[in-house]
Design an enzyme around this catalytic site. Sequence first.
Site, PDB file in Angstrom:
ATOM      1  N   HIS A 216     -10.859  -5.982   9.518  1.00 38.59           N
ATOM      2  CA  HIS A 216     -11.614  -5.767   8.290  1.00 38.59           C
ATOM      3  C   HIS A 216     -12.893  -4.977   8.525  1.00 38.59           C
ATOM      4  O   HIS A 216     -13.777  -4.967   7.674  1.00 38.59           O
ATOM      5  CB  HIS A 216     -11.977  -7.103   7.623  1.00 38.59           C
ATOM      6  CG  HIS A 216     -10.799  -7.920   7.195  1.00 38.59           C
ATOM      7  ND1 HIS A 216     -10.065  -8.675   8.071  1.00 38.59           N
ATOM      8  CD2 HIS A 216     -10.237  -8.095   5.971  1.00 38.59           C
ATOM      9  CE1 HIS A 216      -9.093  -9.289   7.421  1.00 38.59           C
ATOM     10  NE2 HIS A 216      -9.166  -8.951   6.146  1.00 38.59           N
TER      11      HIS A 216
ATOM     12  N   ASP B 172      -8.942  -0.819   6.672  1.00 38.74           N
ATOM     13  CA  ASP B 172      -8.017  -1.190   7.743  1.00 38.74           C
ATOM     14  C   ASP B 172      -6.578  -1.258   7.245  1.00 38.74           C
ATOM     15  O   ASP B 172      -5.633  -0.969   7.974  1.00 38.74           O
ATOM     16  CB  ASP B 172      -8.403  -2.549   8.319  1.00 38.74           C
ATOM     17  CG  ASP B 172      -9.892  -2.688   8.588  1.00 38.74           C
ATOM     18  OD1 ASP B 172     -10.277  -2.816   9.755  1.00 38.74           O
ATOM     19  OD2 ASP B 172     -10.678  -2.659   7.608  1.00 38.74           O
TER      20      ASP B 172
ATOM     21  N   GLN C 267      -7.930  -2.451  -0.302  1.00 36.17           N
ATOM     22  CA  GLN C 267      -8.848  -3.589  -0.333  1.00 36.17           C
ATOM     23  C   GLN C 267      -9.813  -3.529   0.847  1.00 36.17           C
ATOM     24  O   GLN C 267     -11.004  -3.813   0.711  1.00 36.17           O
ATOM     25  CB  GLN C 267      -8.052  -4.892  -0.319  1.00 36.17           C
ATOM     26  CG  GLN C 267      -8.863  -6.093  -0.739  1.00 36.17           C
ATOM     27  CD  GLN C 267      -7.976  -7.281  -1.027  1.00 36.17           C
ATOM     28  OE1 GLN C 267      -7.477  -7.931  -0.099  1.00 36.17           O
ATOM     29  NE2 GLN C 267      -7.762  -7.569  -2.301  1.00 36.17           N
ATOM     30  N   PHE C 268      -9.309  -3.132   1.992  1.00 34.96           N
ATOM     31  CA  PHE C 268     -10.106  -2.794   3.170  1.00 34.96           C
ATOM     32  C   PHE C 268      -9.486  -1.538   3.766  1.00 34.96           C
ATOM     33  O   PHE C 268      -8.265  -1.376   3.765  1.00 34.96           O
ATOM     34  CB  PHE C 268     -10.100  -3.921   4.203  1.00 34.96           C
ATOM     35  CG  PHE C 268     -10.820  -5.167   3.759  1.00 34.96           C
ATOM     36  CD1 PHE C 268     -12.163  -5.343   4.050  1.00 34.96           C
ATOM     37  CD2 PHE C 268     -10.156  -6.140   3.037  1.00 34.96           C
ATOM     38  CE1 PHE C 268     -12.831  -6.485   3.630  1.00 34.96           C
ATOM     39  CE2 PHE C 268     -10.810  -7.285   2.615  1.00 34.96           C
ATOM     40  CZ  PHE C 268     -12.159  -7.459   2.910  1.00 34.96           C
TER      41      PHE C 268
ATOM     42  N   GLU D 233       0.806  -1.222   0.000  1.00 37.15           N
ATOM     43  CA  GLU D 233       0.000   0.000   0.000  1.00 37.15           C
ATOM     44  C   GLU D 233       0.841   1.275   0.000  1.00 37.15           C
ATOM     45  O   GLU D 233       0.498   2.261  -0.651  1.00 37.15           O
ATOM     46  CB  GLU D 233      -0.942   0.007   1.216  1.00 37.15           C
ATOM     47  CG  GLU D 233      -2.113  -0.939   1.117  1.00 37.15           C
ATOM     48  CD  GLU D 233      -1.784  -2.372   1.493  1.00 37.15           C
ATOM     49  OE1 GLU D 233      -2.689  -3.231   1.415  1.00 37.15           O
ATOM     50  OE2 GLU D 233      -0.612  -2.638   1.870  1.00 37.15           O
TER      51      GLU D 233
END
Length: 658
Positions: free
Chosen positions: A464, A422, A419-420, A397
Amino acid sequence: MELDKKNVSDETLIELYKKILKPRLIEEKMLILIRQGKVSKWFSGIGQEAIAVGVTSILHTDEYILPMHRNLGVFTSRNIPLHRLFSQWQGKANGFTKGRDRSFHFGTQEYKIIGMISHLGPQLGIADGIALAHKLREEKKITAVFTGEGATSEGDFHEALNVASVWDLPVLFIIENNGYGLSTPTNEQYRCENLADKGVGYGMESHIIDGNNILEVYTRLSEIAADMRENPRPVLIEMKTFRMRGHEEASGTKYIPQELFDMWKVKDPVENYKNYLLQTGVLSEHKDAEIRAEIKKEIDTDWAKVQEEPAIEARLEDEINDVYKAYDFEEISAGDKTENIRFIDAITQSLRQSMQRHDNLVIMGQDIAEYGGAFKVTDGFVAEFGKGRVRNTPICESIIVSAGMGLSINKQKAIVEMQFADFVSTGFNPIVNLLAKSHYRWLENADVVVRMPCGGGTQAGPYHSQTNEAWFTKTPGLKVVYPAFPADAKGLLNTAINDPNPVMFFEHKLLYRSIYQDVPTDYYTLPLGKAALLREGKDVTVISFGAGVHWALEILDKNPSVSADLIDLRTLQPLDYETIFASVKKTNKVIILQEDSLFGGIASDVSAEIMENCFEHLDAPVKRVASLETPIPFMKNLEDQYLPKERFEKELLVLLQY
């Protein structure tokens, strides 16, 4: 040291000498000024000039270069007027950062230089993004980025090289190995014999070059760069060198053995090159004296000019206005045709229509290409837009956010999907220290949207299910959007993509497939910073956003006797204080519902603003309702207890009786 001019012309040899001598003479001047107290801080590159000068000299003037602390030769070789550099170092208005950042912490599009940030690693990702933009436009250009041997221990180094290798990006990664990361020697930083050996692990070509030999740097990199332009790929270069001063002047050099200084003194890149030119007859003592006199005159003249410049004037309006790039919102009205779709479909429509509207827009994220993303938001996009613009990324990331910044710098737009939400923690640094601060620091905007699938209610557990908007609403320079309805999601995401500033766009996962709405099928925009008044009443103001809006609607439907204004904030930065204050002054009571845990959340700031601006209109204390002060749990009964929905109804009814 063996210098060999090979087929380099005498004219070029002299030009290289002028270029390598100039930063040395500037540094000698700076060291005097430091002792006189006229310069506050200095990172010396004495002993390393051949690298900065050699790398810059083999690049085309329209190719980007990303230097570090000790690369004065990059700036002088790109012919930045010295008075502008001096103004930068002195914090004068004629510098590049309006006195907001020091030394080489700046960039300039005019000279295609992108300066460093102190966290070092994100700079490598910016180079990836710049190179990706060139590659997408099929331009035969390379990008050069510097780092030190110390920064090769950062995760961003691994991520940047891995991404560049996987994507075949024409990035020239330059490691200046001067033996020390501040005071830590190389034997305490890594165990491989040479840092160039790391290239093997990435399937990357790598070379070791004598960083004190200007001719070796220039001739070898000239060949490598020419081949990279024709055959795009990353190349790792380890430059062996040494710094003859401290990490910065205040730190000194007592931690370095004297024998190292003695060994490297005879390898001085400037003196050795001068002697070589004298021996080969390319340079004479008279010509050398002329060159030195000319450079010293330029230094003294430009330094004197800067001393006449006034001190920077602190203007509050300028400071506030420069946090974001100015953006005139373009309102595009929705057509009459609508269709009843889910929240997730609205996000997909926005992305598809924005990709059609902006041919320079690139979407990056894990599994977003053929797979269509974890939530299938981009399903089918590869077939329509190609893998160049819809890019699967490695799990990294941090460097992908930085690459988004590089795309923005090089005339592209970027969307980065977490993607999440979190997982944004592993990309936190470049968001808050790079995207958010760039325009304020040197007026370079970050045209990047970070999509954040977030929130609880799906029994996904602590990693998540977070709704972590408060991590970013605190950071000046970011815009934060958090819609609750499909139509808002589409219009606000379109605007976020159009906005040249960095936007954190939160999408609640629970709403993806549970909330339907009639949404205009055509492209349209909605303004950021404008809340929606969903219901009007007289007894209380209810303020929420995201899934909280739907919980509030459910509780109000369950209690029809409650006459409430219901405000959906929609955007958290900027906030629509006008709508909030107007409602509070009418109802005289207010309750704020957020899904995040209470302390430090956006509800606290909204409450404080209401107390400061509407106190005389309040008939009761402002009430905040939020999730428990714990991480979010997995099992449904635990998650239900954690989330604030049930507590909200109780607190609302109590407030009405106050």
